[in-house]
Enzyme design. Structure first.
Site, short mmCIF file in Angstrom:
data_model
loop_
_atom_site.label_atom_id
_atom_site.label_comp_id
_atom_site.label_asym_id
_atom_site.label_seq_id
_atom_site.Cartn_x
_atom_site.Cartn_y
_atom_site.Cartn_z
CG ASP A 138 0.10 -0.21 2.26
OD1 ASP A 138 0.93 -0.23 2.72
OD2 ASP A 138 -1.30 -0.45 3.54
CB SER A 139 4.67 1.47 0.01
OG SER A 139 4.68 1.02 -1.07
CG ASP B 76 0.70 -3.99 2.07
OD1 ASP B 76 0.84 -4.79 2.44
OD2 ASP B 76 1.75 -3.11 1.78
CE LYS C 225 3.83 -5.93 3.90
NZ LYS C 225 2.49 -4.29 4.91
CD GLU D 186 0.52 -1.58 7.93
OE1 GLU D 186 0.99 -1.52 6.83
OE2 GLU D 186 0.06 -0.45 8.67
CD GLU E 234 7.61 -0.06 7.83
OE1 GLU E 234 8.07 1.22 7.21
OE2 GLU E 234 6.83 -0.95 7.04
#
Length: 264
Positions: free
Chosen positions: A45-46, A84, A112, A114, A181
């Site tokens: 999602d960067s 993501d 993935k 978070e 991270e």
């Protein structure tokens, strides 16, 4: 080439063979990275910041991740492809399953997400339904407004213990891979040693099982703030393919990340 699987990553962890990963957002770069031997690609999602020009990852939607995943899959070759789950797309286990199914249908091999132990039910539900899960701890960019910025996580003893316990809980719930991270390298080593699943670091020192970089950071084309942990491999080589090869080689030999790319 034989497709890279999570079993390959586990074997590399057991043998101490470090591996490199990169983000990718479309066919051409995915093909280039895979052709140079990158074993793991991430549709992150960067893309909200690197491709769309937002100041965070929060505006990215599941539709957009699925769109980019379908393009990357066409070029990813044998690489293991992660995608993501974006902000608020996994607020409940049911929602997580629905959105993960969309990303898997688009070509992802693993999703993935978070967050810590609060995600255990979701991780368990996904893995029971044949969706492999990668956890993401430390600086989780979707929580930027909670953290008050992009800050190193796990610096004090209590925060470090919480992060370690979260990692263990997610592994027990079924996570098969973990991203750390922006955490101190000593904590990253503790987590890597404690988990049986492979751990990929970004700003987490050189003692994790693998490393990942946003492709724009690795190629020196990042607009705005350049993270401490990034390195411009293209500047040393003058050729994108050679830059990717240098990145893979330096990760494998443990020379990247160097102390100047890590947090104490």
């Amino acid at each position: 080439m034989k497709p890279v699987t999570i079993h390959d990553l586990r074997k590399w962890k057991l043998s101490g063979e470090k591996f490199a990963a990169l983000t990718a957002y479309e066919y051409s770069f995915a093909h280039l990275f895979a052709s140079q031997g990158i074993p793991v690609l991430l549709v992150g999602d960067s893309l909200g910041m690197t491709v769309q020009g937002h100041d965070s990852t929060l505006p990215v939607t599941t539709d957009e991740i699925a769109y980019h995943t379908s393009m990357v899959r066409k070029g990813a070759g044998a690489a293991l492809l992660l995608a993501d789950l974006p902000f608020m797309s996994y607020a409940t286990p049911v929602q997580a399953c629905e959105n993960a199914a969309r990303l898997m249908r688009a070509g992802a091999n693993m999703v993935k997400l978070e967050g810590g132990a609060w995600l255990c039910e979701t991780v368990s539900r996904l893995t029971e339904r044949a969706v492999p899960v990668c956890g993401h701890l430390g600086l989780t960019p979707q929580s930027v407004n909670v953290f008050g910025g992009y800050k190193v996580q796990g610096r004090d003893a209590q925060a470090a213990e919480t992060l370690l316990n979260d990692a263990l809980a997610l592994e027990k719930a079924g996570a098969q891979l973990m991203v750390l991270e922006c955490v101190p390298q000593a904590l990253a080593k503790r987590v890597t040693d404690a988990l049986t699943i492979p751990v990929i670091g970004i700003g987490a020192g050189h003692q994790t099982d693998g490393q990942i970089l946003v492709m724009h950071d690795a190629l020196g084309i990042t607009a705005g703030h350049i993270p401490k942990f990034s390195k411009n491999f293209l500047a040393e080589t003058g050729d994108i393919r050679e830059a990717v090869q240098l990145y893979i080689r330096q990760v494998a030999e443990g020379s990247y990340p160097a102390p100047e790319h890590s947090f104490q």
